[in-house]
Write a protein that holds these residues in place. Structure first.
Motif, PDB file in Angstrom:
ATOM      1  N   ALA A   1     -19.566  20.976  -5.886  1.00  0.00           N
ATOM      2  CA  ALA A   1     -19.518  22.042  -4.880  1.00  0.00           C
ATOM      3  C   ALA A   1     -20.932  22.361  -4.423  1.00  0.00           C
ATOM      4  O   ALA A   1     -21.921  22.034  -5.094  1.00  0.00           O
ATOM      5  CB  ALA A   1     -18.844  23.288  -5.453  1.00  0.00           C
ATOM      6  N   SER A   2     -21.013  23.016  -3.258  1.00  0.00           N
ATOM      7  CA  SER A   2     -22.292  23.399  -2.675  1.00  0.00           C
ATOM      8  C   SER A   2     -22.307  24.898  -2.399  1.00  0.00           C
ATOM      9  O   SER A   2     -21.280  25.473  -2.012  1.00  0.00           O
ATOM     10  CB  SER A   2     -22.536  22.646  -1.353  1.00  0.00           C
ATOM     11  OG  SER A   2     -22.528  21.251  -1.566  1.00  0.00           O
ATOM     12  N   VAL A   3     -23.456  25.519  -2.580  1.00  0.00           N
ATOM     13  CA  VAL A   3     -23.625  26.931  -2.256  1.00  0.00           C
ATOM     14  C   VAL A   3     -23.736  27.052  -0.739  1.00  0.00           C
ATOM     15  O   VAL A   3     -24.689  26.564  -0.135  1.00  0.00           O
ATOM     16  CB  VAL A   3     -24.870  27.517  -2.941  1.00  0.00           C
ATOM     17  CG1 VAL A   3     -25.024  28.992  -2.586  1.00  0.00           C
ATOM     18  CG2 VAL A   3     -24.778  27.335  -4.459  1.00  0.00           C
ATOM     19  N   ALA A   4     -22.751  27.701  -0.116  1.00  0.00           N
ATOM     20  CA  ALA A   4     -22.733  27.822   1.344  1.00  0.00           C
ATOM     21  C   ALA A   4     -23.616  28.956   1.827  1.00  0.00           C
ATOM     22  O   ALA A   4     -24.296  28.831   2.851  1.00  0.00           O
ATOM     23  CB  ALA A   4     -21.297  28.032   1.840  1.00  0.00           C
ATOM     24  N   VAL A   5     -23.621  30.080   1.104  1.00  0.00           N
ATOM     25  CA  VAL A   5     -24.407  31.239   1.529  1.00  0.00           C
ATOM     26  C   VAL A   5     -24.557  32.177   0.346  1.00  0.00           C
ATOM     27  O   VAL A   5     -23.715  32.192  -0.558  1.00  0.00           O
ATOM     28  CB  VAL A   5     -23.715  31.962   2.716  1.00  0.00           C
ATOM     29  CG1 VAL A   5     -22.414  32.628   2.268  1.00  0.00           C
ATOM     30  CG2 VAL A   5     -24.633  32.978   3.382  1.00  0.00           C
TER      31      VAL A   5
ATOM     32  N   GLU B   1     -13.187  30.204  14.881  1.00  0.00           N
ATOM     33  CA  GLU B   1     -13.012  30.866  13.586  1.00  0.00           C
ATOM     34  C   GLU B   1     -14.040  30.376  12.583  1.00  0.00           C
ATOM     35  O   GLU B   1     -14.620  31.163  11.823  1.00  0.00           O
ATOM     36  CB  GLU B   1     -11.601  30.603  13.063  1.00  0.00           C
ATOM     37  CG  GLU B   1     -11.325  31.204  11.688  1.00  0.00           C
ATOM     38  CD  GLU B   1      -9.931  30.905  11.209  1.00  0.00           C
ATOM     39  OE1 GLU B   1      -8.999  31.600  11.641  1.00  0.00           O
ATOM     40  OE2 GLU B   1      -9.771  29.952  10.412  1.00  0.00           O
ATOM     41  N   HIS B   2     -14.295  29.067  12.542  1.00  0.00           N
ATOM     42  CA  HIS B   2     -15.210  28.510  11.551  1.00  0.00           C
ATOM     43  C   HIS B   2     -16.673  28.754  11.907  1.00  0.00           C
ATOM     44  O   HIS B   2     -17.549  28.432  11.112  1.00  0.00           O
ATOM     45  CB  HIS B   2     -14.931  27.015  11.380  1.00  0.00           C
ATOM     46  CG  HIS B   2     -13.583  26.749  10.793  1.00  0.00           C
ATOM     47  ND1 HIS B   2     -13.286  26.960   9.466  1.00  0.00           N
ATOM     48  CD2 HIS B   2     -12.428  26.325  11.364  1.00  0.00           C
ATOM     49  CE1 HIS B   2     -12.020  26.667   9.230  1.00  0.00           C
ATOM     50  NE2 HIS B   2     -11.478  26.274  10.374  1.00  0.00           N
ATOM     51  N   GLY B   3     -16.928  29.326  13.072  1.00  0.00           N
ATOM     52  CA  GLY B   3     -18.288  29.688  13.416  1.00  0.00           C
ATOM     53  C   GLY B   3     -18.761  30.955  12.730  1.00  0.00           C
ATOM     54  O   GLY B   3     -19.953  31.268  12.759  1.00  0.00           O
ATOM     55  N   ASP B   4     -17.850  31.704  12.128  1.00  0.00           N
ATOM     56  CA  ASP B   4     -18.179  32.934  11.403  1.00  0.00           C
ATOM     57  C   ASP B   4     -17.606  32.784  10.003  1.00  0.00           C
ATOM     58  O   ASP B   4     -16.388  32.824   9.814  1.00  0.00           O
ATOM     59  CB  ASP B   4     -17.586  34.149  12.117  1.00  0.00           C
ATOM     60  CG  ASP B   4     -17.996  35.475  11.485  1.00  0.00           C
ATOM     61  OD1 ASP B   4     -18.135  35.532  10.252  1.00  0.00           O
ATOM     62  OD2 ASP B   4     -18.168  36.462  12.214  1.00  0.00           O
ATOM     63  N   LEU B   5     -18.467  32.582   9.009  1.00  0.00           N
ATOM     64  CA  LEU B   5     -18.005  32.274   7.657  1.00  0.00           C
ATOM     65  C   LEU B   5     -17.144  33.384   7.089  1.00  0.00           C
ATOM     66  O   LEU B   5     -16.145  33.121   6.401  1.00  0.00           O
ATOM     67  CB  LEU B   5     -19.210  32.011   6.746  1.00  0.00           C
ATOM     68  CG  LEU B   5     -18.899  31.543   5.328  1.00  0.00           C
ATOM     69  CD1 LEU B   5     -18.052  30.282   5.336  1.00  0.00           C
ATOM     70  CD2 LEU B   5     -20.193  31.324   4.555  1.00  0.00           C
TER      71      LEU B   5
END
Length: 390
Positions: A66-70, A211-215
């Motif tokens: 997994a990756s840290v998104a924010v 929608e995916h432009g705003d996490l």
């Protein structure tokens, strides 16, 4: 809790229950999304971690990269492990999809919770092995005041190392309301961060184009659709969140049953999000008899607006307030449209119409007239540009 996971450094290997690479706890907030503490998630290498989760009751454990998104704050600086700045949250995205359970996240801010008892879940190292644990905690106030609710102070139980990042649960409603942040260095207990602090995630500078432009919107829309779809299409013998809460009789919104809540939230999640927080507040400002102030951080999604209604409605007017809100959502300006937006709006209207059937003829006529006026505005031709003489 089946949705509670372990966060490890990359390269955990085959010995999944050994503590050498263990960083802390977390939980699935939406399909393939884990919420944890920033200080836990950033203990990995280059924003990469491994999420270890159960594949079902009595089944094996699985490790997924997994990756840290924010993180929040997004630029924490050089804070020490035990002194990480608030709100100390991180969203971690799995790099490959897996089947798993998700917690139910409350629409109500932690500021509404007040004093009482909560439960926690997490992982810790005991006897050279990692063990799951849970237990009760008492709510002893906040750091920052109830109106802001950045951190909730918890006591009357020991919090061992490793549980940071685990969920804090309202036991009466079965809803996750916070994330364990830290252990107390002066006795038992510790602190937690309210889930609503995720509203502080950055907003796209050029507006929301999808929608995916705003996490924030993407994760919570996925959360709400997950619970709606599980109720509609049960694919296992495990009861859904609404099944369990229906048996307990929990009804925090007073007007809606657990099943009605997830069906409404699923319909709201199918629509484009608000254009802005100001646009959402404008919808709330039009509602009759909404008495209480809106807690901070300000609401960002349609589900946040719904949560604000639970404490502000009169006992005899709660359903009407929810229906007024849903009508306001349908009429609100949209940041974008998708091919399914019209069907999503119609589905929300059908939900409103069905739930208004017992509210009296005059009220039902008023709602129907609002719907007709909205459709008329949607289909009205655009005005012609002014003509200028030559």
């Amino acid at each position: 809790m089946a949705a509670t996971v372990r966060i490890h450094r990359p390269g955990v290997g085959y010995a999944l229950d050994e503590p050498g690479t263990f960083l802390g706890s977390g939980f699935f907030i939406a399909p393939n999304w884990v919420l944890t503490c920033a200080h836990v998630a950033l203990g990995g290498e280059g924003g990469e971690v491994t999420v270890v989760h159960g594949t079902g009751p009595g089944h094996d454990w699985s490790a997924v990269p997994a990756s840290v998104a924010v993180t929040l704050p997004e630029h924490p600086g050089t804070a020490g492990h035990g002194n990480w700045p608030t709100p100390d949250l991180a969203l971690v995205q799995l790099r490959e999809p897996v089947d798993h359970d998700c917690v139910y996240v409350s629409e109500r801010p932690a500021a509404y919770y007040g004093e009482g008892r909560v439960y926690y879940a997490g992982w810790t190292a005991m006897g050279g092995r990692l063990q799951a644990l849970d237990g009760p905690l008492s709510v002893q106030g906040t750091l920052g005041g109830w109106s802001w609710g950045v951190q909730m102070r918890l006591g009357h139980n020991d919090l061992p190392p490793g549980v940071s990042g685990g969920p804090v649960i309202d036991p009466l409603r079965g809803e996750v309301i916070g994330v364990l942040k830290s252990r107390s260095d002066r006795g038992d207990g510790g602190t937690s961060t309210g889930i609503e602090q995720l509203r502080a995630l950055s907003v796209p500078r050029d507006g929301i184009r999808s929608e995916h432009g705003d996490l924030y919107q993407a994760v919570f829309h996925a959360h709400d659709r997950y619970h709606r779809d599980r109720q509609r299409h049960p694919d296992s013998d495990r009861p859904t969140w609404a099944d369990v809460q229906g048996r307990l009789g929990a009804r925090p919104g007073r007007a809606l049953s657990p099943d009605e809540r997830i069906q409404l939230l699923g319909r709201l999640a199918d629509l484009p999000p608000p254009v802005s927080t100001r646009g959402l507040l404008d919808v709330l400002d039009t509602l009759p008899d909404l008495r209480d102030a809106i807690p901070q951080p300000a609401p960002r999604g349609w589900r946040d607006g719904l949560g604000a209604l639970y404490e502000g409605a009169r006992q005899d007017g709660a359903l009407e307030l929810v229906l007024h809100y849903a009508m306001g959502v349908m009429a609100a300006e949209r940041p974008f449209e998708t091919p399914g937006t019209g069907d999503a709006e119609q589905a929300l209207w059908e939900w409103v119409r069905q739930h208004a059937e017992g509210l009296g003829l005059r009220y039902r006529r008023a709602l129907a007239q609002q719907r007709i006026e909205l459709l008329r505005r949607r289909t009205a031709p655009a005005p012609l540009p002014p003509q200028h003489g030559t």
